[in-house]
Design a protein around this motif. Structure first.
Motif, PDB file in Angstrom:
ATOM      1  N   UNK A 114     -32.717   8.497 -48.482  1.00  0.00           N
ATOM      2  CA  UNK A 114     -34.063   8.693 -49.030  1.00  0.00           C
ATOM      3  C   UNK A 114     -34.237   7.991 -50.378  1.00  0.00           C
ATOM      4  N   UNK A 115     -33.312   8.171 -51.306  1.00  0.00           N
ATOM      5  CA  UNK A 115     -33.471   7.569 -52.629  1.00  0.00           C
ATOM      6  C   UNK A 115     -33.405   6.053 -52.549  1.00  0.00           C
ATOM      7  N   UNK A 116     -32.442   5.522 -51.812  1.00  0.00           N
ATOM      8  CA  UNK A 116     -32.283   4.080 -51.663  1.00  0.00           C
ATOM      9  C   UNK A 116     -32.875   3.635 -50.331  1.00  0.00           C
ATOM     10  N   UNK A 141     -37.692   3.961 -55.714  1.00  0.00           N
ATOM     11  CA  UNK A 141     -36.969   3.087 -56.630  1.00  0.00           C
ATOM     12  C   UNK A 141     -37.296   3.400 -58.087  1.00  0.00           C
ATOM     13  N   UNK A 142     -38.517   3.870 -58.350  1.00  0.00           N
ATOM     14  CA  UNK A 142     -38.943   4.136 -59.725  1.00  0.00           C
ATOM     15  C   UNK A 142     -38.086   5.217 -60.376  1.00  0.00           C
ATOM     16  N   UNK A 143     -37.594   6.181 -59.619  1.00  0.00           N
ATOM     17  CA  UNK A 143     -36.861   7.312 -60.188  1.00  0.00           C
ATOM     18  C   UNK A 143     -35.356   7.078 -60.213  1.00  0.00           C
ATOM     19  N   UNK A 144     -34.886   5.873 -59.930  1.00  0.00           N
ATOM     20  CA  UNK A 144     -33.459   5.589 -59.936  1.00  0.00           C
ATOM     21  C   UNK A 144     -32.992   5.235 -61.341  1.00  0.00           C
ATOM     22  N   UNK A 145     -31.695   5.345 -61.549  1.00  0.00           N
ATOM     23  CA  UNK A 145     -31.123   5.005 -62.850  1.00  0.00           C
ATOM     24  C   UNK A 145     -31.166   3.500 -63.096  1.00  0.00           C
ATOM     25  N   UNK A 146     -31.142   2.694 -62.012  1.00  0.00           N
ATOM     26  CA  UNK A 146     -31.202   1.248 -62.198  1.00  0.00           C
ATOM     27  C   UNK A 146     -32.541   0.821 -62.790  1.00  0.00           C
ATOM     28  N   UNK A 147     -33.638   1.393 -62.294  1.00  0.00           N
ATOM     29  CA  UNK A 147     -34.953   1.058 -62.836  1.00  0.00           C
ATOM     30  C   UNK A 147     -35.072   1.516 -64.287  1.00  0.00           C
ATOM     31  N   UNK A 148     -34.516   2.675 -64.606  1.00  0.00           N
ATOM     32  CA  UNK A 148     -34.561   3.176 -65.986  1.00  0.00           C
ATOM     33  C   UNK A 148     -33.794   2.258 -66.932  1.00  0.00           C
ATOM     34  N   UNK A 192     -25.621   8.851 -45.326  1.00  0.00           N
ATOM     35  CA  UNK A 192     -26.657   7.974 -45.867  1.00  0.00           C
ATOM     36  C   UNK A 192     -27.375   7.231 -44.766  1.00  0.00           C
ATOM     37  N   UNK A 193     -28.176   6.255 -45.164  1.00  0.00           N
ATOM     38  CA  UNK A 193     -28.837   5.400 -44.180  1.00  0.00           C
ATOM     39  C   UNK A 193     -27.796   4.491 -43.533  1.00  0.00           C
ATOM     40  N   UNK A 210     -40.269   3.035 -50.350  1.00  0.00           N
ATOM     41  CA  UNK A 210     -39.068   2.571 -51.039  1.00  0.00           C
ATOM     42  C   UNK A 210     -39.325   2.224 -52.487  1.00  0.00           C
ATOM     43  N   UNK A 211     -40.499   1.669 -52.772  1.00  0.00           N
ATOM     44  CA  UNK A 211     -40.840   1.366 -54.164  1.00  0.00           C
ATOM     45  C   UNK A 211     -41.028   2.640 -54.972  1.00  0.00           C
ATOM     46  N   UNK A 212     -41.664   3.644 -54.368  1.00  0.00           N
ATOM     47  CA  UNK A 212     -41.816   4.914 -55.069  1.00  0.00           C
ATOM     48  C   UNK A 212     -40.481   5.585 -55.369  1.00  0.00           C
TER      49      UNK A 212
END
Length: 269
Positions: A127-129, A182-189, A6-7, A178-180
């Motif tokens: 990448x995702x986070x 973040x939109x596709x994460x389960x937390x935002x959903x 990861x990062x 990062x905002x883009x």
């Protein structure tokens, strides 16, 4: 294979939690500092977690603090510092009042026990986070049970930003990317399912909605110029009298468009 999955930043923060002492965590960056005068307020900052009686959920909270940007040197540095003050101080107090503030600034102090319950202070999927710190606040809000996020302004830490144009642009590009992601994460959903309308609208505008708004604002000026030129170029000419209804006013299209814009801007001002 490549050993780093990861990062590095998020992995290092989560790995350091078992070796921390005490009950509270403050994950400051390497480019941050503190003032001796501000450290005198540290007992007050820790007192934000004080419980009045057994079972009081007041300790279930993240207390956010602003950052003092010290690199306001030159026009580019002043621009970056002003943008940081607007987001890290002015907007955060509004987000906290509306119930949609998450974890952004690293001066935030968190209860380590409740951070360990949700897997750490950061999400470290590569990448995702990309904006790794905000997921601490998102998971904290999703768990509920009296967990709250506050914002106080009597305590802050210093922070230095880059002064080059490319580095400042790269930082803002990182925020947008990062905002883009973040939109596709389960937390935002899941937050979109449980937040009430005021909190949901605030959460939307604080993140991806801000960039949609900036896009619309940036596109409005070229669209206005295009409409203006379209009206001017379609003005009445002597060779098109048989096809155009020019009216009896005798005003040109440029005068009509200028009068319309004058009414609009006089109303705005």
């Amino acid at each position: 294979g490549y050993p780093i999955l990861g990062d590095g930043k998020g992995d290092n923060q989560n790995h350091a939690i078992p070796f921390m002492r005490g009950h509270f965590a403050q994950c400051i960056d390497a480019n941050q500092g503190a003032y001796f005068e501000q450290m005198l307020f540290l007992p007050c900052a820790l007192g934000e977690f004080r419980s009045r009686y057994r079972g009081d959920p007041q300790a279930k909270r993240i207390v956010g603090f602003p950052e003092h940007i010290t690199s306001d040197i030159g026009s580019i540095g002043d621009f970056a510092a002003s943008a940081e003050v607007a987001f890290g101080t002015i907007l955060q107090r509004t987000y906290a009042a509306l119930g949609a503030r998450m974890h952004y600034g690293h001066p935030d102090i968190m209860n380590k026990v409740f951070m360990m319950q949700q897997g750490g202070v950061s999400k470290a999927t590569k990448t995702l986070n990309l904006s790794e710190d905000i997921f601490a606040g998102m998971d904290f809000t999703l768990r509920g049970q009296g967990r709250t996020i506050h914002h106080q302004e009597y305590f802050h830490l210093a922070k230095g930003r880059d002064l080059g144009f490319n580095t400042v642009l790269g930082f803002f590009s990182k925020l947008a990317s990062g905002t883009g992601e973040q939109v596709i994460t389960r937390q935002a959903f899941r937050l979109g399912q449980i937040l009430h309308l005021p909190e949901a609208l605030t959460f939307y505008y604080a993140h991806v909605g801000y960039y949609f708004t900036q896009y619309l604002v940036s596109m409005s000026l070229p669209l206005l110029v295009f409409v203006w030129l379209l009206v001017i170029f379609s003005d009445c000419e002597g060779s098109f009298d048989a096809f155009l209804s020019c009216g009896s006013s005798g005003r040109s299209a440029a005068e009509t468009m200028a009068g319309l814009l004058g009414i609009w801007f006089s109303w705005l001002l």
